[in-house]
Design an enzyme around this catalytic site. Structure first.
Site, PDB file in Angstrom:
ATOM      1  N   HIS A 152       9.974  -0.202   3.572  1.00 46.28           N
ATOM      2  CA  HIS A 152      11.200   0.523   3.261  1.00 46.28           C
ATOM      3  C   HIS A 152      11.852   0.969   4.563  1.00 46.28           C
ATOM      4  O   HIS A 152      11.241   0.877   5.643  1.00 46.28           O
ATOM      5  CB  HIS A 152      10.920   1.729   2.348  1.00 46.28           C
TER       6      HIS A 152
HETATM    7  P1  TYD Z   1       5.659   6.080   0.487  1.00 51.43           P
HETATM    8  O1  TYD Z   1       6.607   6.649   1.461  1.00 51.43           O
HETATM    9  O2  TYD Z   1       6.186   5.110  -0.530  1.00 51.43           O
HETATM   10  O3  TYD Z   1       4.397   5.453   1.228  1.00 51.43           O
HETATM   11  P2  TYD Z   1       4.288   4.147   2.146  1.00 51.43           P
HETATM   12  O4  TYD Z   1       5.650   3.830   2.645  1.00 51.43           O
HETATM   13  O5  TYD Z   1       3.368   4.526   3.240  1.00 51.43           O
HETATM   14  O6  TYD Z   1       3.694   3.063   1.323  1.00 51.43           O
HETATM   15  O7  TYD Z   1       4.960   7.287  -0.273  1.00 51.43           O
HETATM   16  C1  TYD Z   1       3.917   7.085  -1.196  1.00 51.43           C
HETATM   17  C2  TYD Z   1       4.038   8.145  -2.296  1.00 51.43           C
HETATM   18  O8  TYD Z   1       3.889   9.466  -1.777  1.00 51.43           O
HETATM   19  C3  TYD Z   1       5.387   8.104  -3.013  1.00 51.43           C
HETATM   20  O9  TYD Z   1       5.154   8.324  -4.403  1.00 51.43           O
HETATM   21  C4  TYD Z   1       6.120   9.276  -2.436  1.00 51.43           C
HETATM   22  C5  TYD Z   1       5.031  10.251  -2.061  1.00 51.43           C
HETATM   23  N1  TYD Z   1       5.363  11.066  -0.863  1.00 51.43           N
HETATM   24  C6  TYD Z   1       5.604  12.416  -1.009  1.00 51.43           C
HETATM   25  O10 TYD Z   1       5.554  12.988  -2.119  1.00 51.43           O
HETATM   26  N2  TYD Z   1       5.870  13.156   0.107  1.00 51.43           N
HETATM   27  C7  TYD Z   1       5.929  12.587   1.344  1.00 51.43           C
HETATM   28  O11 TYD Z   1       6.178  13.299   2.346  1.00 51.43           O
HETATM   29  C8  TYD Z   1       5.704  11.172   1.471  1.00 51.43           C
HETATM   30  C9  TYD Z   1       5.753  10.479   2.807  1.00 51.43           C
HETATM   31  C10 TYD Z   1       5.414  10.454   0.338  1.00 51.43           C
END
Ligand code: TYD
Length: 134
Positions: free
Chosen positions: A50
């Protein structure tokens, strides 16, 4: 501007161990609003995929290693994070992927904004449209 931009942290340790201090607008080039860390990842489960509209982040692999891919729509570059003294600055509108986690990888991320799902661009084609029109 280089796509891969590093932020260096001076180890403040002594014989008792290492210590690293992160300070907003000092060695972190923005005000810090949020810190999160990831652990327990697997080499065959890449993450990220992303970009963010406004968010800026610095990612630091405090233990272990992983490979970060950054893509600004024109360039796609890969870099290894394996040192607590060298963070990776990830600007806004940069697509990121995290690959090849070691079992012991702990990835610490400092962020310029609170968590906001509406700031995410999760579709690569949407990301490309966005960066072409900026
Ligand atoms: P995501 O940013 O999609 O993880 P990655 O890019 O590392 O695969 O985040 C994973 C999950 O955690 C998503 O459901 C959102 C949640 N999240 C939060 O609630 N707070 C945060 O600060 C972050 C980074 C993620």
């Amino acid at each position: 501007m280089e796509l891969i931009q590093r932020v260096q942290f001076q180890p403040l340790g002594d014989a008792r161990g290492e210590l690293y201090a992160l300070e907003g607008l000092k060695n972190i080039p923005f005000e810090i609003k949020r810190i999160y860390f990831m652990r327990g990842m697997h080499a065959d489960s890449p993450r990220g995929f992303h970009a963010h509209v406004n968010l800026k982040q610095v990612a630091i692999c405090v233990t272990g290693r992983c490979r970060m891919v950054l893509d600004d729509g024109k360039r796609r570059e890969s870099t290894i994070l394996d040192s607590p003294s060298s963070g990776l600055l990830i600007g806004n509108l940069v697509w990121r992927e995290m690959h090849d986690f070691s079992d012991d990888c702990v990835l610490l991320v400092v962020a310029s904004q609170y968590y906001d799902e509406s700031d995410y661009i999760r579709d690569y084609k949407d990301f490309l449209k966005r960066v072409i029109h900026q």
